[in-house]
Write an enzyme that holds these catalytic residues in place. Structure first.
Site, PDB file in Angstrom:
ATOM      1  N   ASP A 134       0.846  -1.204   0.000  1.00  0.00           N
ATOM      2  CA  ASP A 134       0.000   0.000   0.000  1.00  0.00           C
ATOM      3  C   ASP A 134       0.875   1.245   0.000  1.00  0.00           C
ATOM      4  O   ASP A 134       2.033   1.202   0.420  1.00  0.00           O
ATOM      5  CB  ASP A 134      -0.866   0.039   1.277  1.00  0.00           C
ATOM      6  CG  ASP A 134      -2.022  -0.944   1.229  1.00  0.00           C
ATOM      7  OD1 ASP A 134      -2.273  -1.553   0.182  1.00  0.00           O
ATOM      8  OD2 ASP A 134      -2.694  -1.088   2.277  1.00  0.00           O
ATOM      9  N   ARG A 148      -1.343  -0.643  -8.568  1.00  0.00           N
ATOM     10  CA  ARG A 148      -2.744  -0.349  -8.212  1.00  0.00           C
ATOM     11  C   ARG A 148      -2.850   1.176  -8.209  1.00  0.00           C
ATOM     12  O   ARG A 148      -2.090   1.840  -7.503  1.00  0.00           O
ATOM     13  CB  ARG A 148      -3.077  -0.888  -6.831  1.00  0.00           C
ATOM     14  CG  ARG A 148      -4.464  -0.430  -6.340  1.00  0.00           C
ATOM     15  CD  ARG A 148      -4.603  -0.530  -4.829  1.00  0.00           C
ATOM     16  NE  ARG A 148      -4.677  -1.881  -4.341  1.00  0.00           N
ATOM     17  CZ  ARG A 148      -4.320  -2.230  -3.107  1.00  0.00           C
ATOM     18  NH1 ARG A 148      -3.839  -1.336  -2.261  1.00  0.00           N
ATOM     19  NH2 ARG A 148      -4.415  -3.488  -2.707  1.00  0.00           N
TER      20      ARG A 148
HETATM   21  P1  FDA Z   1     -14.187   9.408  -4.712  1.00  0.00           P
HETATM   22  O1  FDA Z   1     -13.648   9.756  -3.375  1.00  0.00           O
HETATM   23  O2  FDA Z   1     -14.347  10.491  -5.715  1.00  0.00           O
HETATM   24  O3  FDA Z   1     -15.554   8.639  -4.497  1.00  0.00           O
HETATM   25  C1  FDA Z   1     -16.351   8.177  -5.568  1.00  0.00           C
HETATM   26  C2  FDA Z   1     -17.624   7.576  -4.991  1.00  0.00           C
HETATM   27  O4  FDA Z   1     -17.295   6.404  -4.231  1.00  0.00           O
HETATM   28  C3  FDA Z   1     -18.355   8.470  -3.985  1.00  0.00           C
HETATM   29  O5  FDA Z   1     -19.217   9.341  -4.625  1.00  0.00           O
HETATM   30  C4  FDA Z   1     -19.062   7.442  -3.129  1.00  0.00           C
HETATM   31  O6  FDA Z   1     -20.211   6.950  -3.775  1.00  0.00           O
HETATM   32  C5  FDA Z   1     -18.069   6.319  -3.054  1.00  0.00           C
HETATM   33  N1  FDA Z   1     -17.165   6.436  -1.888  1.00  0.00           N
HETATM   34  C6  FDA Z   1     -15.857   6.782  -1.899  1.00  0.00           C
HETATM   35  N2  FDA Z   1     -15.338   6.734  -0.654  1.00  0.00           N
HETATM   36  C7  FDA Z   1     -16.356   6.377   0.152  1.00  0.00           C
HETATM   37  C8  FDA Z   1     -16.439   6.144   1.544  1.00  0.00           C
HETATM   38  N3  FDA Z   1     -15.402   6.298   2.347  1.00  0.00           N
HETATM   39  N4  FDA Z   1     -17.633   5.775   2.047  1.00  0.00           N
HETATM   40  C9  FDA Z   1     -18.719   5.599   1.249  1.00  0.00           C
HETATM   41  N5  FDA Z   1     -18.688   5.782  -0.086  1.00  0.00           N
HETATM   42  C10 FDA Z   1     -17.524   6.173  -0.621  1.00  0.00           C
HETATM   43  N6  FDA Z   1      -5.326   5.134  -0.755  1.00  0.00           N
HETATM   44  C11 FDA Z   1      -4.021   5.366  -0.469  1.00  0.00           C
HETATM   45  O7  FDA Z   1      -3.641   6.515  -0.259  1.00  0.00           O
HETATM   46  N7  FDA Z   1      -3.137   4.311  -0.410  1.00  0.00           N
HETATM   47  C12 FDA Z   1      -3.504   3.029  -0.679  1.00  0.00           C
HETATM   48  O8  FDA Z   1      -2.670   2.119  -0.627  1.00  0.00           O
HETATM   49  C13 FDA Z   1      -4.872   2.782  -1.002  1.00  0.00           C
HETATM   50  N8  FDA Z   1      -5.316   1.518  -1.268  1.00  0.00           N
HETATM   51  C14 FDA Z   1      -6.583   1.354  -1.770  1.00  0.00           C
HETATM   52  C15 FDA Z   1      -7.009   0.099  -2.226  1.00  0.00           C
HETATM   53  C16 FDA Z   1      -8.243  -0.049  -2.835  1.00  0.00           C
HETATM   54  C17 FDA Z   1      -8.642  -1.388  -3.362  1.00  0.00           C
HETATM   55  C18 FDA Z   1      -9.097   1.088  -2.993  1.00  0.00           C
HETATM   56  C19 FDA Z   1     -10.418   0.989  -3.702  1.00  0.00           C
HETATM   57  C20 FDA Z   1      -8.716   2.307  -2.494  1.00  0.00           C
HETATM   58  C21 FDA Z   1      -7.482   2.447  -1.865  1.00  0.00           C
HETATM   59  N9  FDA Z   1      -7.090   3.689  -1.361  1.00  0.00           N
HETATM   60  C22 FDA Z   1      -5.756   3.872  -1.032  1.00  0.00           C
HETATM   61  C23 FDA Z   1      -8.088   4.757  -1.109  1.00  0.00           C
HETATM   62  C24 FDA Z   1      -8.185   5.748  -2.248  1.00  0.00           C
HETATM   63  O9  FDA Z   1      -7.023   6.527  -2.329  1.00  0.00           O
HETATM   64  C25 FDA Z   1      -9.395   6.683  -2.093  1.00  0.00           C
HETATM   65  O10 FDA Z   1      -9.220   7.436  -0.924  1.00  0.00           O
HETATM   66  C26 FDA Z   1     -10.739   5.963  -2.014  1.00  0.00           C
HETATM   67  O11 FDA Z   1     -10.783   4.908  -2.926  1.00  0.00           O
HETATM   68  C27 FDA Z   1     -11.912   6.932  -2.341  1.00  0.00           C
HETATM   69  O12 FDA Z   1     -11.740   7.461  -3.605  1.00  0.00           O
HETATM   70  P2  FDA Z   1     -12.562   7.009  -4.916  1.00  0.00           P
HETATM   71  O13 FDA Z   1     -11.576   6.690  -5.967  1.00  0.00           O
HETATM   72  O14 FDA Z   1     -13.497   5.934  -4.615  1.00  0.00           O
HETATM   73  O15 FDA Z   1     -13.269   8.324  -5.433  1.00  0.00           O
END
Ligand code: FDA
Length: 310
Positions: A135, A186
Protein backbone atom coordinates in the site's frame (compact mmCIF):
# COMPACT_ATOMS: atom_id res chain seq x y z
CA UNK A 1 -11.15 22.40 -1.23
CA UNK A 2 -13.92 20.96 0.97
CA UNK A 3 -12.41 17.60 0.28
CA UNK A 4 -9.02 18.71 1.66
CA UNK A 5 -10.58 20.32 4.75
CA UNK A 6 -12.48 17.17 5.54
CA UNK A 7 -9.40 14.96 5.07
CA UNK A 8 -7.46 17.35 7.35
CA UNK A 9 -10.09 17.29 10.09
CA UNK A 10 -10.30 13.50 10.12
CA UNK A 11 -6.52 13.22 9.99
CA UNK A 12 -6.43 15.35 13.17
CA UNK A 13 -9.22 13.36 14.87
CA UNK A 14 -7.44 10.10 14.03
CA UNK A 15 -4.75 11.05 16.56
CA UNK A 16 -7.27 11.58 19.40
CA UNK A 17 -6.88 8.91 22.08
CA UNK A 18 -10.27 9.78 23.65
CA UNK A 19 -12.10 9.29 20.38
CA UNK A 20 -10.18 6.11 19.73
CA UNK A 21 -11.21 4.63 23.05
CA UNK A 22 -14.86 5.68 22.52
CA UNK A 23 -14.81 4.14 19.07
CA UNK A 24 -13.32 0.90 20.34
CA UNK A 25 -16.17 0.58 22.86
CA UNK A 26 -18.84 0.64 20.17
CA UNK A 27 -17.28 0.21 16.77
CA UNK A 28 -16.47 -3.47 16.56
CA UNK A 29 -19.48 -4.95 18.34
CA UNK A 30 -21.57 -7.39 16.36
CA UNK A 31 -23.48 -4.64 14.57
CA UNK A 32 -21.01 -1.86 15.43
CA UNK A 33 -20.61 1.07 13.04
CA UNK A 34 -17.02 0.22 12.06
CA UNK A 35 -18.14 -3.15 10.73
CA UNK A 36 -19.45 -1.51 7.63
CA UNK A 37 -15.84 -0.91 6.51
CA UNK A 38 -13.82 -3.42 8.54
CA UNK A 39 -14.45 -7.15 8.44
CA UNK A 40 -13.58 -7.73 12.09
CA UNK A 41 -10.61 -7.99 14.41
CA UNK A 42 -9.61 -11.58 13.63
CA UNK A 43 -8.38 -13.30 10.49
CA UNK A 44 -11.31 -15.71 10.77
CA UNK A 45 -13.78 -12.86 10.43
CA UNK A 46 -11.85 -11.57 7.40
CA UNK A 47 -11.93 -15.01 5.84
CA UNK A 48 -15.68 -15.32 6.42
CA UNK A 49 -16.16 -11.97 4.67
CA UNK A 50 -13.89 -13.12 1.83
CA UNK A 51 -15.79 -16.37 1.35
CA UNK A 52 -19.10 -14.53 1.13
CA UNK A 53 -17.70 -12.17 -1.53
CA UNK A 54 -16.07 -14.96 -3.52
CA UNK A 55 -19.43 -16.76 -3.67
CA UNK A 56 -20.63 -13.72 -5.63
CA UNK A 57 -17.77 -13.94 -8.11
CA UNK A 58 -15.48 -11.33 -6.53
CA UNK A 59 -11.81 -11.86 -5.59
CA UNK A 60 -10.24 -10.45 -2.45
CA UNK A 61 -7.06 -9.08 -0.95
CA UNK A 62 -6.69 -9.24 2.84
CA UNK A 63 -5.08 -6.41 4.78
CA UNK A 64 -4.04 -6.71 8.41
CA UNK A 65 -4.61 -3.19 9.71
CA UNK A 66 -1.71 -1.40 11.38
CA UNK A 67 0.75 1.39 10.64
CA UNK A 68 3.41 3.63 12.22
CA UNK A 69 5.08 0.85 14.19
CA UNK A 70 8.14 2.17 16.05
CA UNK A 71 9.43 -0.86 18.01
CA UNK A 72 11.31 -3.68 16.25
CA UNK A 73 9.52 -6.47 18.22
CA UNK A 74 6.14 -5.06 17.09
CA UNK A 75 7.24 -5.06 13.44
CA UNK A 76 8.46 -8.64 13.87
CA UNK A 77 5.17 -9.67 15.43
CA UNK A 78 3.25 -8.19 12.50
CA UNK A 79 5.52 -10.06 10.08
CA UNK A 80 4.79 -13.31 11.90
CA UNK A 81 1.08 -12.56 11.86
CA UNK A 82 1.22 -12.15 8.08
CA UNK A 83 2.78 -15.63 7.77
CA UNK A 84 -0.05 -17.03 9.88
CA UNK A 85 -2.59 -15.21 7.72
CA UNK A 86 -1.10 -16.87 4.63
CA UNK A 87 -1.55 -20.27 6.28
CA UNK A 88 -5.15 -19.47 7.21
CA UNK A 89 -5.95 -18.24 3.69
CA UNK A 90 -4.51 -21.40 2.15
CA UNK A 91 -6.65 -23.54 4.47
CA UNK A 92 -9.73 -21.51 3.59
CA UNK A 93 -8.98 -21.73 -0.16
CA UNK A 94 -9.58 -18.05 -0.84
CA UNK A 95 -7.73 -15.76 -3.32
CA UNK A 96 -4.00 -15.71 -2.60
CA UNK A 97 -3.58 -11.99 -2.35
CA UNK A 98 -2.42 -9.73 0.50
CA UNK A 99 -1.96 -6.02 1.08
CA UNK A 100 0.39 -4.49 3.62
CA UNK A 101 1.94 -1.22 4.74
CA UNK A 102 5.68 -0.69 5.13
CA UNK A 103 5.35 1.38 8.31
CA UNK A 104 3.66 -1.67 9.79
CA UNK A 105 6.84 -3.63 9.09
CA UNK A 106 9.27 -1.09 10.50
CA UNK A 107 9.88 1.62 7.88
CA UNK A 108 9.80 4.21 10.68
CA UNK A 109 12.50 2.28 12.54
CA UNK A 110 14.88 1.93 9.61
CA UNK A 111 14.90 0.77 6.02
CA UNK A 112 16.83 -2.44 6.78
CA UNK A 113 14.18 -3.60 9.27
CA UNK A 114 11.39 -3.00 6.78
CA UNK A 115 13.29 -4.78 3.98
CA UNK A 116 14.05 -7.81 6.17
CA UNK A 117 10.43 -8.12 7.25
CA UNK A 118 8.92 -7.61 3.83
CA UNK A 119 11.34 -10.16 2.35
CA UNK A 120 10.33 -12.72 4.97
CA UNK A 121 6.72 -12.27 3.94
CA UNK A 122 7.51 -12.32 0.21
CA UNK A 123 9.65 -15.46 0.49
CA UNK A 124 6.88 -17.30 2.31
CA UNK A 125 4.20 -15.89 0.00
CA UNK A 126 6.15 -16.94 -3.08
CA UNK A 127 6.23 -20.57 -1.97
CA UNK A 128 2.44 -20.63 -2.06
CA UNK A 129 1.90 -18.44 -5.09
CA UNK A 130 0.61 -15.39 -3.20
CA UNK A 131 0.69 -11.88 -4.62
CA UNK A 132 1.55 -9.09 -2.16
CA UNK A 133 0.61 -5.46 -2.72
CA UNK A 134 2.51 -2.72 -0.89
CA UNK A 135 0.00 0.00 0.00
CA UNK A 136 1.04 3.63 -0.37
CA UNK A 137 0.97 5.83 2.75
CA UNK A 138 1.25 9.63 3.17
CA UNK A 139 3.68 11.57 0.95
CA UNK A 140 6.40 11.46 3.62
CA UNK A 141 6.77 7.82 2.60
CA UNK A 142 6.29 7.98 -1.17
CA UNK A 143 9.95 8.03 -2.20
CA UNK A 144 11.00 5.65 0.59
CA UNK A 145 8.30 3.18 -0.44
CA UNK A 146 9.16 3.36 -4.13
CA UNK A 147 12.90 3.00 -3.40
CA UNK A 148 12.27 -0.02 -1.21
CA UNK A 149 9.96 -1.49 -3.83
CA UNK A 150 12.62 -1.09 -6.53
CA UNK A 151 15.23 -2.67 -4.25
CA UNK A 152 13.18 -5.80 -3.75
CA UNK A 153 12.23 -5.82 -7.44
CA UNK A 154 15.91 -5.80 -8.37
CA UNK A 155 16.49 -8.62 -5.88
CA UNK A 156 14.23 -10.63 -8.17
CA UNK A 157 10.88 -10.61 -6.38
CA UNK A 158 7.99 -10.62 -8.83
CA UNK A 159 5.09 -11.59 -6.54
CA UNK A 160 4.82 -7.99 -5.41
CA UNK A 161 3.16 -4.80 -6.64
CA UNK A 162 2.88 -1.17 -5.64
CA UNK A 163 0.23 1.53 -5.21
CA UNK A 164 0.39 5.00 -6.81
CA UNK A 165 -1.81 7.97 -5.87
CA UNK A 166 -3.15 10.22 -8.64
CA UNK A 167 -3.56 13.13 -6.19
CA UNK A 168 0.22 13.62 -6.15
CA UNK A 169 1.70 15.72 -8.94
CA UNK A 170 4.68 13.37 -9.23
CA UNK A 171 2.55 10.35 -10.07
CA UNK A 172 2.49 10.63 -13.88
CA UNK A 173 6.26 10.24 -13.78
CA UNK A 174 6.04 7.36 -11.26
CA UNK A 175 3.52 5.59 -13.50
CA UNK A 176 5.94 5.90 -16.42
CA UNK A 177 8.76 4.49 -14.30
CA UNK A 178 6.71 1.53 -13.07
CA UNK A 179 5.59 0.75 -16.61
CA UNK A 180 9.24 0.65 -17.74
CA UNK A 181 10.05 -1.63 -14.82
CA UNK A 182 7.16 -3.95 -15.74
CA UNK A 183 5.76 -3.64 -12.20
CA UNK A 184 2.11 -4.14 -11.28
CA UNK A 185 0.45 -0.91 -10.15
CA UNK A 186 -2.74 -0.35 -8.21
CA UNK A 187 -3.90 3.16 -9.08
CA UNK A 188 -5.83 5.05 -6.37
CA UNK A 189 -6.78 8.69 -5.90
CA UNK A 190 -4.98 8.97 -2.54
CA UNK A 191 -6.46 8.93 0.95
CA UNK A 192 -4.08 11.25 2.80
CA UNK A 193 -4.18 14.98 3.41
CA UNK A 194 -1.39 16.50 1.34
CA UNK A 195 -0.08 20.03 0.76
CA UNK A 196 -1.14 21.85 -2.42
CA UNK A 197 2.57 22.17 -3.17
CA UNK A 198 2.82 18.51 -4.04
CA UNK A 199 -0.80 17.49 -4.62
CA UNK A 200 -3.74 18.64 -6.73
CA UNK A 201 -6.17 20.68 -4.67
CA UNK A 202 -9.35 20.02 -6.65
CA UNK A 203 -11.21 16.77 -7.21
CA UNK A 204 -11.48 17.64 -10.90
CA UNK A 205 -7.69 17.75 -11.30
CA UNK A 206 -7.25 14.50 -9.38
CA UNK A 207 -9.91 12.78 -11.51
CA UNK A 208 -8.36 14.01 -14.75
CA UNK A 209 -4.92 12.81 -13.68
CA UNK A 210 -6.44 9.47 -12.66
CA UNK A 211 -7.98 8.87 -16.07
CA UNK A 212 -4.77 9.81 -17.92
CA UNK A 213 -2.70 7.52 -15.71
CA UNK A 214 -5.23 4.69 -15.94
CA UNK A 215 -5.04 4.96 -19.73
CA UNK A 216 -1.23 4.68 -19.69
CA UNK A 217 -1.42 1.66 -17.39
CA UNK A 218 -4.15 -0.04 -19.40
CA UNK A 219 -2.26 0.29 -22.65
CA UNK A 220 1.33 -0.22 -21.51
CA UNK A 221 1.20 -1.47 -17.91
CA UNK A 222 1.29 -4.95 -16.46
CA UNK A 223 -2.09 -6.15 -15.07
CA UNK A 224 -3.06 -2.78 -13.58
CA UNK A 225 -5.56 -2.54 -10.75
CA UNK A 226 -8.00 0.32 -11.24
CA UNK A 227 -8.97 1.02 -7.64
CA UNK A 228 -11.84 3.48 -7.38
CA UNK A 229 -15.58 3.63 -6.65
CA UNK A 230 -16.07 6.62 -8.91
CA UNK A 231 -18.78 5.66 -11.45
CA UNK A 232 -17.65 8.28 -14.00
CA UNK A 233 -14.07 7.03 -13.92
CA UNK A 234 -15.22 3.42 -14.14
CA UNK A 235 -17.15 4.28 -17.31
CA UNK A 236 -14.14 6.14 -18.78
CA UNK A 237 -11.88 3.17 -18.06
CA UNK A 238 -14.32 0.73 -19.70
CA UNK A 239 -14.46 2.98 -22.77
CA UNK A 240 -10.66 3.27 -22.89
CA UNK A 241 -10.25 -0.49 -22.59
CA UNK A 242 -12.71 -1.08 -25.45
CA UNK A 243 -11.14 1.59 -27.67
CA UNK A 244 -7.65 0.15 -27.15
CA UNK A 245 -8.62 -3.54 -27.38
CA UNK A 246 -7.55 -4.23 -23.81
CA UNK A 247 -9.25 -7.49 -22.88
CA UNK A 248 -11.09 -7.71 -19.54
CA UNK A 249 -8.57 -10.26 -18.23
CA UNK A 250 -5.63 -7.84 -18.63
CA UNK A 251 -6.67 -5.59 -15.74
CA UNK A 252 -8.91 -5.61 -12.71
CA UNK A 253 -11.10 -3.21 -10.81
CA UNK A 254 -10.58 -2.97 -7.08
CA UNK A 255 -12.84 -1.54 -4.38
CA UNK A 256 -12.88 -1.33 -0.62
CA UNK A 257 -14.88 -3.64 1.61
CA UNK A 258 -18.29 -2.15 2.36
CA UNK A 259 -18.16 0.61 -0.27
CA UNK A 260 -20.36 0.58 -3.38
CA UNK A 261 -21.26 -3.10 -3.18
CA UNK A 262 -23.81 -2.39 -5.92
CA UNK A 263 -21.03 -1.39 -8.31
CA UNK A 264 -18.85 -4.34 -7.32
CA UNK A 265 -21.48 -6.90 -8.29
CA UNK A 266 -22.61 -4.95 -11.37
CA UNK A 267 -19.05 -5.01 -12.75
CA UNK A 268 -18.79 -8.76 -12.16
CA UNK A 269 -22.11 -9.23 -14.00
CA UNK A 270 -20.62 -7.29 -16.94
CA UNK A 271 -17.72 -9.75 -17.07
CA UNK A 272 -15.01 -7.66 -15.36
CA UNK A 273 -12.62 -8.90 -12.71
CA UNK A 274 -13.22 -7.19 -9.36
CA UNK A 275 -11.10 -7.55 -6.24
CA UNK A 276 -12.31 -6.32 -2.85
CA UNK A 277 -9.81 -5.03 -0.29
CA UNK A 278 -10.75 -6.53 3.07
CA UNK A 279 -9.20 -4.77 6.08
CA UNK A 280 -9.27 -6.44 9.47
CA UNK A 281 -7.44 -6.37 12.79
CA UNK A 282 -7.34 -4.58 16.11
CA UNK A 283 -5.65 -1.43 14.75
CA UNK A 284 -8.64 -0.29 12.71
CA UNK A 285 -9.12 3.26 13.97
CA UNK A 286 -6.85 5.25 11.52
CA UNK A 287 -8.21 3.32 8.54
CA UNK A 288 -11.76 3.94 9.72
CA UNK A 289 -11.09 7.69 10.10
CA UNK A 290 -9.73 7.87 6.55
CA UNK A 291 -12.99 6.37 5.28
CA UNK A 292 -14.98 9.00 7.20
CA UNK A 293 -12.74 11.76 5.84
CA UNK A 294 -13.48 10.69 2.27
CA UNK A 295 -17.18 11.03 2.74
CA UNK A 296 -18.45 13.16 5.64
CA UNK A 297 -21.94 11.69 5.07
CA UNK A 298 -20.54 8.57 6.75
CA UNK A 299 -20.39 10.50 10.01
CA UNK A 300 -24.18 10.70 10.12
CA UNK A 301 -24.31 6.95 9.61
CA UNK A 302 -21.89 6.41 12.52
CA UNK A 303 -23.75 8.79 14.84
CA UNK A 304 -27.07 7.08 14.07
CA UNK A 305 -25.52 3.68 14.89
CA UNK A 306 -24.08 4.90 18.21
CA UNK A 307 -27.34 6.58 19.27
CA UNK A 308 -29.27 3.43 18.40
CA UNK A 309 -26.92 1.37 20.59
CA UNK A 310 -27.09 3.74 23.53
P1 FDA B 1 -14.19 9.41 -4.71
O1 FDA B 1 -13.65 9.76 -3.38
O2 FDA B 1 -14.35 10.49 -5.72
O3 FDA B 1 -15.55 8.64 -4.50
C1 FDA B 1 -16.35 8.18 -5.57
C2 FDA B 1 -17.62 7.58 -4.99
O4 FDA B 1 -17.30 6.40 -4.23
C3 FDA B 1 -18.36 8.47 -3.99
O5 FDA B 1 -19.22 9.34 -4.62
C4 FDA B 1 -19.06 7.44 -3.13
O6 FDA B 1 -20.21 6.95 -3.77
C5 FDA B 1 -18.07 6.32 -3.05
N1 FDA B 1 -17.17 6.44 -1.89
C6 FDA B 1 -15.86 6.78 -1.90
N2 FDA B 1 -15.34 6.73 -0.65
C7 FDA B 1 -16.36 6.38 0.15
C8 FDA B 1 -16.44 6.14 1.54
N3 FDA B 1 -15.40 6.30 2.35
N4 FDA B 1 -17.63 5.77 2.05
C9 FDA B 1 -18.72 5.60 1.25
N5 FDA B 1 -18.69 5.78 -0.09
C10 FDA B 1 -17.52 6.17 -0.62
N6 FDA B 1 -5.33 5.13 -0.76
C11 FDA B 1 -4.02 5.37 -0.47
O7 FDA B 1 -3.64 6.52 -0.26
N7 FDA B 1 -3.14 4.31 -0.41
C12 FDA B 1 -3.50 3.03 -0.68
O8 FDA B 1 -2.67 2.12 -0.63
C13 FDA B 1 -4.87 2.78 -1.00
N8 FDA B 1 -5.32 1.52 -1.27
C14 FDA B 1 -6.58 1.35 -1.77
C15 FDA B 1 -7.01 0.10 -2.23
C16 FDA B 1 -8.24 -0.05 -2.84
C17 FDA B 1 -8.64 -1.39 -3.36
C18 FDA B 1 -9.10 1.09 -2.99
C19 FDA B 1 -10.42 0.99 -3.70
C20 FDA B 1 -8.72 2.31 -2.49
C21 FDA B 1 -7.48 2.45 -1.87
N9 FDA B 1 -7.09 3.69 -1.36
C22 FDA B 1 -5.76 3.87 -1.03
C23 FDA B 1 -8.09 4.76 -1.11
C24 FDA B 1 -8.18 5.75 -2.25
O9 FDA B 1 -7.02 6.53 -2.33
C25 FDA B 1 -9.39 6.68 -2.09
O10 FDA B 1 -9.22 7.44 -0.92
C26 FDA B 1 -10.74 5.96 -2.01
O11 FDA B 1 -10.78 4.91 -2.93
C27 FDA B 1 -11.91 6.93 -2.34
O12 FDA B 1 -11.74 7.46 -3.61
P2 FDA B 1 -12.56 7.01 -4.92
O13 FDA B 1 -11.58 6.69 -5.97
O14 FDA B 1 -13.50 5.93 -4.61
O15 FDA B 1 -13.27 8.32 -5.43
Amino acid sequence: MLDLLSKGLFHFLASSEGLKSLASTYGMRRAGFARRFIAGESVHEAIEAAQALEKDGLSVTLDLLGESVTKPPDAKRTTKEYLQIIDAMIDAEISRNLSLKLTQLGLDIDRATAIDNVRRILDFAQRFDFFVRIDMEGSRYTQLTLDLFETIWHLGYRNVGIVLQSALRRTTEDVRRMILLGARVRLVKGAYKESWRIAYASKRDVDQAYVRQAEALLINGCCPAIATHDPKILESVKTLARANDVAADRFEFQMLYGIRRDLQTALVAEGFRVRVYIPFGREWFPYFMRRLGERPANVAFVLRSVLRER
